[in-house]
Design an enzyme around this catalytic site. Structure first.
Site, PDB file in Angstrom:
ATOM      1  N   LYS A  15       0.916   4.136  -2.899  1.00  0.00           N
ATOM      2  CA  LYS A  15       0.470   5.487  -2.589  1.00  0.00           C
ATOM      3  C   LYS A  15       1.538   6.537  -2.831  1.00  0.00           C
ATOM      4  O   LYS A  15       1.241   7.638  -3.305  1.00  0.00           O
ATOM      5  CB  LYS A  15      -0.018   5.543  -1.135  1.00  0.00           C
ATOM      6  CG  LYS A  15      -1.352   4.846  -0.919  1.00  0.00           C
ATOM      7  CD  LYS A  15      -2.421   5.395  -1.855  1.00  0.00           C
ATOM      8  CE  LYS A  15      -3.817   4.986  -1.469  1.00  0.00           C
ATOM      9  NZ  LYS A  15      -4.825   5.531  -2.409  1.00  0.00           N
ATOM     10  N   TYR A  62       0.826  -1.203   0.000  1.00  0.00           N
ATOM     11  CA  TYR A  62       0.000   0.000   0.000  1.00  0.00           C
ATOM     12  C   TYR A  62       0.866   1.262   0.000  1.00  0.00           C
ATOM     13  O   TYR A  62       0.613   2.206  -0.754  1.00  0.00           O
ATOM     14  CB  TYR A  62      -0.900  -0.032   1.236  1.00  0.00           C
ATOM     15  CG  TYR A  62      -1.918   1.066   1.341  1.00  0.00           C
ATOM     16  CD1 TYR A  62      -3.068   1.056   0.562  1.00  0.00           C
ATOM     17  CD2 TYR A  62      -1.753   2.099   2.260  1.00  0.00           C
ATOM     18  CE1 TYR A  62      -4.018   2.062   0.681  1.00  0.00           C
ATOM     19  CE2 TYR A  62      -2.698   3.104   2.390  1.00  0.00           C
ATOM     20  CZ  TYR A  62      -3.830   3.083   1.595  1.00  0.00           C
ATOM     21  OH  TYR A  62      -4.775   4.070   1.719  1.00  0.00           O
TER      22      TYR A  62
END
Length: 303
Positions: A168, A164
């Site tokens: 991001k 993640y």
């Protein structure tokens, strides 16, 4: 928010808008006059399954309040279909808010390829596909606004979120480059790193804090960044709980060595405190500014 921030005759795509942050964004855009394409595949927070009802419910909310919206149930990895849906429904695209996301949290040593690949596909490839499909239309009309959704997990790191965090922060790299490429066509590109009480953060945030982190407290920043009134581009903003602030890179002045004579690991060790000293730090805005100290070192040791 000042009511001068309006979106009449503007078409806004919000991905992952069936709930949480995306729903809040879509509702606020509609209240400010935008025609909204509400995209949501309707899968779980882990990226499994599909259900059209999530996007449909948000469209019903918008229409019941007197707004204009259409539902889209495509995966963001089918960005061309999604953008074509907006063109067919409204005839144009002006704003893209890349919000869709999933979580597959695991420590790195337990993570498998499926956990890594699916997070990449939804966050990075999905945002790329939707934005790439919209980009020619934004360029042709010489106007556009694009918002990417980054995360503090990418900026600062977070246990169990290597996939993640990678995705991001990667989106912010895309933000910076598209801001440079889009500027001449009046396409402004920014990123937010939001903290909101949504299904993706439920259980990760203490309940008493979770209740205060309403998604609606993030959306005013998104709507402003997407407006004609805002001339910001390439920015990264942390936002949540009624607070927001801009993030920038900071770098020490560092230490310079003579490139002709060379230097050793021991020389690096001897200058380590200077290399890591942030007194009088600089804040490069682009590659040219980032090269300033290196070029000054080369000039000091020129032949």
């Amino acid at each position: 928010m000042n009511e001068s921030v309006r979106f009449e005759d503007k078409v806004v795509i919000v991905t992952g808008a069936g709930g949480g942050l995306g729903r809040a964004h879509a509702l606020l855009f509609a209240r400010h006059g935008a025609k909204v394409l509400v995209n949501d595949l309707g899968g779980s927070a882990q990226g499994e399954g599909a259900n059209a009802s999530a996007a449909d419910r948000v469209v019903s909310e918008i229409r019941e309040a007197g707004g204009i919206a259409e539902a889209n149930h495509d995966s963001v990895t089918d960005g061309d279909k999604l953008v074509q849906n907006a063109l067919d429904a409204f005839g144009r695209v002006d704003v893209v808010v890349n919000n869709a996301g999933i979580l597959r949290d695991k420590t790195f040593h337990k993570m498998d390829d499926a956990d890594w690949d699916l997070v990449y596909r939804v966050h990075v490839e999905g945002a790329y596909k939707v934005t790439r499909a919209a980009w020619p239309h934004l360029r042709e009309q010489n106007y556009g606004r694009v918002i990417f959704t980054a995360s503090t997990s990418g900026i600062y790191g977070n246990f169990g979120q290597s996939n993640y965090g990678m995705a991001k922060l990667g989106l912010y790299g895309l933000t910076r480059t598209l801001a440079i490429e889009g500027r001449k066509n009046n396409i402004l590109v920014n990123a937010i790193a939001p903290t909101g009480g949504t299904r993706m953060t439920e259980g990760l945030i203490p309940p008493q804090v979770f209740e205060q982190l309403k998604p609606e407290l993030v959306s005013p920043l998104v709507v402003y960044l997407a407006s004609e009134a805002c001339q910001e581009t390439s920015g990264l903003f942390e936002v949540g709980g009624g607070w927001m602030g801009k993030v920038r890179w900071e770098r020490s002045l560092g230490a310079g060595f003579d490139p002709r004579e060379g230097f050793s690991p021991e020389d690096v060790a001897a200058h380590w405190q200077q290399i890591c000293d942030f007194q009088d730090a600089v804040h490069p805005n682009d590659n040219l500014e980032a090269l300033k100290e290196m070029m000054a070192n080369l000039q000091r040791h020129a032949l």
